[in-house]
Motif scaffolding. Structure first.
Motif, short mmCIF file in Angstrom:
data_model
loop_
_atom_site.label_atom_id
_atom_site.label_comp_id
_atom_site.label_asym_id
_atom_site.label_seq_id
_atom_site.Cartn_x
_atom_site.Cartn_y
_atom_site.Cartn_z
N ALA A 398 -69.77 -2.55 -24.27
CA ALA A 398 -71.05 -2.09 -24.81
C ALA A 398 -72.03 -1.75 -23.70
O ALA A 398 -72.94 -0.93 -23.91
CB ALA A 398 -71.64 -3.16 -25.72
N ASP A 399 -71.89 -2.36 -22.53
CA ASP A 399 -72.80 -2.11 -21.43
C ASP A 399 -72.19 -1.19 -20.38
O ASP A 399 -72.61 -1.15 -19.22
CB ASP A 399 -73.23 -3.43 -20.77
N GLU A 400 -71.17 -0.42 -20.77
CA GLU A 400 -70.55 0.55 -19.87
C GLU A 400 -70.85 1.97 -20.36
O GLU A 400 -71.14 2.18 -21.54
CB GLU A 400 -69.04 0.33 -19.80
N GLU A 401 -70.78 2.94 -19.46
CA GLU A 401 -71.00 4.33 -19.78
C GLU A 401 -69.80 5.17 -19.38
O GLU A 401 -69.02 4.78 -18.51
CB GLU A 401 -72.23 4.88 -19.04
N VAL A 402 -69.69 6.33 -20.03
CA VAL A 402 -68.65 7.29 -19.68
C VAL A 402 -69.31 8.63 -19.34
O VAL A 402 -70.19 9.09 -20.08
CB VAL A 402 -67.64 7.49 -20.82
N LEU A 403 -68.90 9.22 -18.24
CA LEU A 403 -69.29 10.58 -17.90
C LEU A 403 -68.09 11.48 -18.12
O LEU A 403 -67.06 11.31 -17.48
CB LEU A 403 -69.75 10.67 -16.44
N VAL A 404 -68.21 12.43 -19.03
CA VAL A 404 -67.14 13.40 -19.31
C VAL A 404 -67.50 14.69 -18.60
O VAL A 404 -68.57 15.27 -18.85
CB VAL A 404 -67.00 13.65 -20.82
N CYS A 405 -66.63 15.19 -17.72
CA CYS A 405 -67.00 16.39 -16.98
C CYS A 405 -65.76 17.04 -16.36
O CYS A 405 -64.63 16.59 -16.54
CB CYS A 405 -68.02 16.05 -15.89
N GLY A 406 -65.99 18.12 -15.60
CA GLY A 406 -64.93 18.79 -14.87
C GLY A 406 -64.58 20.17 -15.38
O GLY A 406 -64.04 20.98 -14.64
N SER A 407 -64.90 20.45 -16.65
CA SER A 407 -64.55 21.75 -17.24
C SER A 407 -65.15 21.86 -18.62
O SER A 407 -65.38 20.85 -19.31
CB SER A 407 -63.02 21.88 -17.34
N PHE A 408 -65.41 23.09 -19.06
CA PHE A 408 -65.78 23.32 -20.46
C PHE A 408 -64.69 22.79 -21.38
O PHE A 408 -64.98 22.24 -22.45
CB PHE A 408 -65.98 24.82 -20.71
N LEU A 409 -63.42 22.95 -20.98
CA LEU A 409 -62.32 22.49 -21.82
C LEU A 409 -62.32 20.98 -21.96
O LEU A 409 -62.02 20.44 -23.03
CB LEU A 409 -60.99 22.97 -21.22
N THR A 410 -62.66 20.28 -20.89
CA THR A 410 -62.72 18.82 -20.95
C THR A 410 -63.81 18.37 -21.90
O THR A 410 -63.59 17.51 -22.77
CB THR A 410 -63.01 18.25 -19.54
N VAL A 411 -65.00 18.94 -21.76
CA VAL A 411 -66.12 18.56 -22.61
C VAL A 411 -65.85 18.96 -24.07
O VAL A 411 -66.12 18.19 -24.99
CB VAL A 411 -67.42 19.20 -22.10
N ALA A 412 -65.27 20.15 -24.28
CA ALA A 412 -64.98 20.58 -25.65
C ALA A 412 -64.01 19.64 -26.33
O ALA A 412 -64.22 19.23 -27.48
CB ALA A 412 -64.42 22.00 -25.63
N GLY A 413 -62.92 19.26 -25.63
CA GLY A 413 -61.94 18.36 -26.22
C GLY A 413 -62.51 16.99 -26.50
O GLY A 413 -62.24 16.39 -27.56
N ALA A 414 -63.31 16.48 -25.56
CA ALA A 414 -63.90 15.16 -25.75
C ALA A 414 -64.96 15.18 -26.86
O ALA A 414 -65.03 14.26 -27.68
CB ALA A 414 -64.52 14.68 -24.44
N LEU A 415 -65.77 16.24 -26.88
CA LEU A 415 -66.80 16.34 -27.89
C LEU A 415 -66.20 16.42 -29.29
O LEU A 415 -66.69 15.77 -30.23
CB LEU A 415 -67.67 17.58 -27.62
#
Length: 423
Positions: A398-415
């Protein structure tokens, strides 16, 4: 997405032998057949090129224009979840039926005479331009897809050209020489028409092109600038007649202030006197998915080159540090993964590598090797962004964060995965 639009997109993906083929001759031929050279696209047109900051600048200008009462059309790429995101009319994604009609018009035009082969991007750009011309908004904002000089968007002459930043990216098409990259970006400039430069330093090739075209130049840090006011900021700029403006106590838009300053400068050059309350409303309500977008303790950003990654790391450094921040990273095979990892390293404690499919893809295993070669902690390697999201959701504190990045494809898939899980 309707079956008709889905069928058109699938058709466009396979109708040209290569995915990217820079050049304007084929696009210009079809544009002429569509009648795009016979009438203005909109009341005024702004074209935005650059390595980073294009999407933010477009979104900020669109919102500022809307809050000052202008009708707008925006063409951007790529999209995250739906193709319709690429064409926005008065802030709303285009309807399927309009896009389908646009593709039908482009198809008829490219076959009206000697057949012209178009890439997926070229056909989509022409369809969007046709739709904008049909709508005749007061302002059309066009984002360059790749480079500038030979990009399909450059078939339209802008009233104002914007160059945000210039850095290394898309080396396979633009090369590694910044002066050469600057030359390509400066291809959107037009004789005697204003140019807004969103970087304090640009390659000499940009200045040379400005001089050759006698284009009035408005430089960040000279003609206009943002100034921090401790919790808010001030914009200083000028209009085409030299009248100076100052706007105080502006809210943080959650996007780079340099890009916000660029958008305000463009607004004044369009002949719009910026109204303080309208500007404040625009900055407070602008939203751009995939740019430092927070969903609970997940941050999603499409940063895919070192320059953009360094900005993300800087913004995260300004936040309270969580117990642990994990980077969910997916990088295309033609990008410098090592440089991305190095730029993001100060903001990330450990990594999850995810694979990206396609001809430009990079496997999770190969990316994981780059992470370990950088001396960073690799927690897992997953086949896709969705698989990475699933792996992390089972383990994230609960006190951790995730940064999703590296490509539009990465963000699109994760989103898509995060949105589906929230339903």
């Amino acid at each position: 997405m309707s079956a008709a639009l889905d069928a058109w997109l699938a058709r466009l993906e396979r109708q040209h032998p290569v995915a990217i083929e820079l050049g304007l001759e084929r696009v210009a031929t079809v544009a002429t057949r569509l009648g795009l050279s016979e009438r203005p696209l909109a009341g005024q047109v702004v074209t935005v090129a650059g390595t980073n900051g294009k999407g933010s600048t477009v979104a900020l200008l669109e919102r500022l224009a809307a809050c000052h009462g202008l009708s707008t059309a925006c063409y951007t790429s790529p999209h995250l979840l739906r193709y319709n995101e690429r064409l926005r009319l008065d802030g709303q994604p285009a309807e399927d039926a309009l896009l389908v009609e646009g593709f039908e018009r482009v198809e008829a035009a490219r076959l009206a005479g000697e057949a012209v082969s178009l890439t997926y991007f070229e056909a989509g750009t022409l369809a969007a331009l046709w739709a904008i011309a049909e709508r005749q908004p007061q302002l059309a904002i066009l984002e360059v897809g790749l480079g500038g000089r030979l990009d399909a968007v450059n078939v339209i002459d802008p009233d104002i050209a914007v160059i945000t930043t210039i850095a290394h990216d898309h080396a396979d098409f633009l090369g590694d020489d910044l002066d050469g990259i600057g030359f390509e970006k400066a291809g959107i400039l037009r004789p005697a028409r204003p140019a807004v430069l969103g970087s304090r330093q640009l390659p000499a090739s940009v200045s040379a092109r400005l001089g050759a075209l006698a284009a009035p130049a408005y430089w960040l840090g000279q003609a206009f600038a943002p100034q921090d006011q401790g919790g808010s900021w001030q914009w200083q700029g000028s209009d085409a007649q030299g009248a100076r403006y100052e706007l105080d106590s502006l809210p943080d838009p959650g996007l780079p202030l340099d890009n916000a300053a660029v958008a305000l400068q463009v607004l004044t050059l369009l002949g719009i006197t910026p109204q303080l309350e309208a500007v404040r409303e625009a900055l407070a309500t602008v939203a751009l998915p995939g740019r430092l977008q927070w969903l609970d303790n997940w941050c999603l950003d499409v940063a895919h080159n070192p320059h953009a990654a360094a900005y993300v790391a800087e913004r995260l450094a300004a936040r309270p540090r969580p117990t642990r921040r994990i980077g969910l990273l997916g990088v295309l095979g033609d990008k410098d993964a090592g440089a991305l990892i190095a730029a993001l390293g100060p903001a990330v404690d450990a990594w999850v590598a995810v694979g990206l499919d396609g001809p430009r893809g990079r496997s999770a295993a190969a990316l994981g090797e780059s992470i370990e070669a950088a001396g960073a902690s690799l927690l897992a390697s997953c086949d896709s962004p969705a698989a990475g999201v699933a792996w992390l959701r089972e383990r994230l504190g609960a006190d951790e964060e995730v940064l999703v990045c590296g490509s539009f494809l990465t963000v699109a898939g994760a989103l898509e995965a995060l949105t589906a899980a929230a339903v």
